[in-house]
Design an enzyme around this catalytic site. Structure first.
Site, PDB file in Angstrom:
ATOM      1  N   LYS A  35      18.051  57.402   1.901  1.00 50.17           N
ATOM      2  CA  LYS A  35      18.779  57.686   3.134  1.00 50.17           C
ATOM      3  C   LYS A  35      20.147  57.015   3.090  1.00 50.17           C
ATOM      4  O   LYS A  35      20.248  55.803   3.012  1.00 50.17           O
ATOM      5  CB  LYS A  35      17.969  57.197   4.342  1.00 50.17           C
ATOM      6  CG  LYS A  35      16.608  57.881   4.459  1.00 50.17           C
ATOM      7  CD  LYS A  35      15.815  57.393   5.649  1.00 50.17           C
ATOM      8  CE  LYS A  35      15.418  55.953   5.526  1.00 50.17           C
ATOM      9  NZ  LYS A  35      14.487  55.530   6.592  1.00 50.17           N
ATOM     10  N   THR A  77      21.398  54.646  17.501  1.00 58.00           N
ATOM     11  CA  THR A  77      20.767  54.903  16.205  1.00 58.00           C
ATOM     12  C   THR A  77      19.459  54.131  16.030  1.00 58.00           C
ATOM     13  O   THR A  77      18.902  54.104  14.938  1.00 58.00           O
ATOM     14  CB  THR A  77      21.726  54.510  15.073  1.00 58.00           C
ATOM     15  OG1 THR A  77      22.109  53.129  15.235  1.00 58.00           O
ATOM     16  CG2 THR A  77      22.972  55.387  15.090  1.00 58.00           C
ATOM     17  N   GLY A  96      15.812  53.395  15.688  1.00 57.55           N
ATOM     18  CA  GLY A  96      14.632  54.198  15.383  1.00 57.55           C
ATOM     19  C   GLY A  96      14.885  55.437  14.552  1.00 57.55           C
ATOM     20  O   GLY A  96      13.992  56.286  14.425  1.00 57.55           O
ATOM     21  N   THR A  97      16.055  55.558  13.935  1.00 59.37           N
ATOM     22  CA  THR A  97      16.337  56.771  13.147  1.00 59.37           C
ATOM     23  C   THR A  97      15.397  56.881  11.939  1.00 59.37           C
ATOM     24  O   THR A  97      14.912  57.967  11.612  1.00 59.37           O
ATOM     25  CB  THR A  97      17.793  56.794  12.668  1.00 59.37           C
ATOM     26  OG1 THR A  97      18.120  55.527  12.083  1.00 59.37           O
ATOM     27  CG2 THR A  97      18.746  57.066  13.818  1.00 59.37           C
ATOM     28  N   GLY A  98      15.152  55.760  11.269  1.00 59.18           N
ATOM     29  CA  GLY A  98      14.272  55.802  10.104  1.00 59.18           C
ATOM     30  C   GLY A  98      12.840  56.141  10.473  1.00 59.18           C
ATOM     31  O   GLY A  98      12.184  56.944   9.807  1.00 59.18           O
ATOM     32  N   CYS A  99      12.370  55.524  11.561  1.00 54.04           N
ATOM     33  CA  CYS A  99      11.012  55.826  12.039  1.00 54.04           C
ATOM     34  C   CYS A  99      10.894  57.304  12.390  1.00 54.04           C
ATOM     35  O   CYS A  99       9.905  57.966  12.050  1.00 54.04           O
ATOM     36  CB  CYS A  99      10.695  54.988  13.283  1.00 54.04           C
ATOM     37  SG  CYS A  99      10.796  53.204  13.047  1.00 54.04           S
TER      38      CYS A  99
END
Length: 279
Positions: A181, A214, A216-219
């Site tokens: 990412k 932004t 929690g974008t990865g979750c």
């Protein structure tokens, strides 16, 4: 002519930590599943005291309760895909690794949550070795951000060429596929690249969304991939669709202020009713 056809919901299970601020972790995962028409089940591995400005405390759930939650879900419900998030200690990581074998799980997405958006450390050092050695070879996909990938691979990542070098190192260490990412890199575009051992890299590029929301974008991205896998999508399509969903959720929540730090995206900008499939 009437039939006795029964249906069920596609089910995705999240194994992760709880975010009291509601923007990441279990809360973001369940919102994402629901938004995409998938029924969400959960196994909570830890409780955090946090908000949009940072993490104030972490309390791990006992290994017995983590294992009990996993067993309770799988002994009763058909699970189509699994997303693994925050595993604060090695006991939880080993329980999850054993569960993958015990229940013959194939569609498993691992988001190696090590550092929060606000910079807080979320994983004990001794847990990392367990995740690399015991979980990496068992899951379908690992989704590190740049900082996590740099730490795990032991090399700096400043551009896409170095993203590929780090991904190849992670593949050599047992990962079956890696989604690198690139959201933390500078530039007007945001490129995520899917690397697998048996296919050409898949580069997914979108314009950068101008927002501080932004958290929690990865979750959200990893849980969206799991949701699309639960709906029967193949991995490249699931990753592409998840990237589109996260981008749209960021855009929908870009002008909303929630708290005083990195706010959440708008997970429910266009919710899909729960989908029914033949039981």
């Amino acid at each position: 002519m009437k039939t006795n056809t029964m249906f069920r919901y596609p089910v995705a299970l999240t194994i992760a930590g709880s975010d009291s601020g509601g923007g990441a972790g279990i809360q973001a995962d369940l919102k994402t599943f629901s938004a995409l028409g998938v029924f969400g089940a959960s196994v909570i591995t830890s409780i955090t005291a946090q908000n949009t400005t940072g993490v104030r405390g972490i309390q791990a759930v006992s290994p017995e309760i983590v294992e009990g939650q996993i067993n309770a879900v799988f002994e009763d419900i058909t699970v189509d895909a699994v997303k693994i998030g925050m595993l604060h200690n090695r006991e939880a990581a080993r329980i999850v690794a054993c569960a993958i074998d015990r229940f013959s799980l194939s569609k498993v997405i691992l988001d190696p949550v090590m550092i929060s958006t606000s910079g807080s450390k979320l994983m004990e050092d001794e847990t990392i070795e367990v995740i690399v050695n015991e979980l990496f070879p068992k899951v379908m996909l690992v989704t590190p951000n740049i900082d996590e990938a740099a730490f795990l691979s032991g090399m700096p990542i400043r551009n896409e060429e170095e993203m590929e070098k780090a991904a190849q190192e992670l593949l050599a260490r047992g990962c079956r596929s890696v989604l690198m990412k690139g959201g933390h890199l500078e530039g007007s575009e945001r490129a995520d690249i899917l690397f697998t051992k048996d296919a050409a890299p898949l580069r997914l590029v979108v314009p950068a969304v101008q927002t501080q929301n932004t958290h929690g974008t990865g979750c959200t991205l990893s849980s969206a991939i799991a949701a699309y896998m639960a709906l029967g999508k193949e991995l490249p399509d699931a990753v592409s669709l998840a990237k589109e969903y996260v981008t749209a959720a960021l855009e929908a929540g870009a002008d909303v202020q929630t708290g005083h730090g990195h706010g959440p995206m708008n997970h429910l900008f266009a919710p899909v009713p729960l989908i029914k499939i033949k039981a």
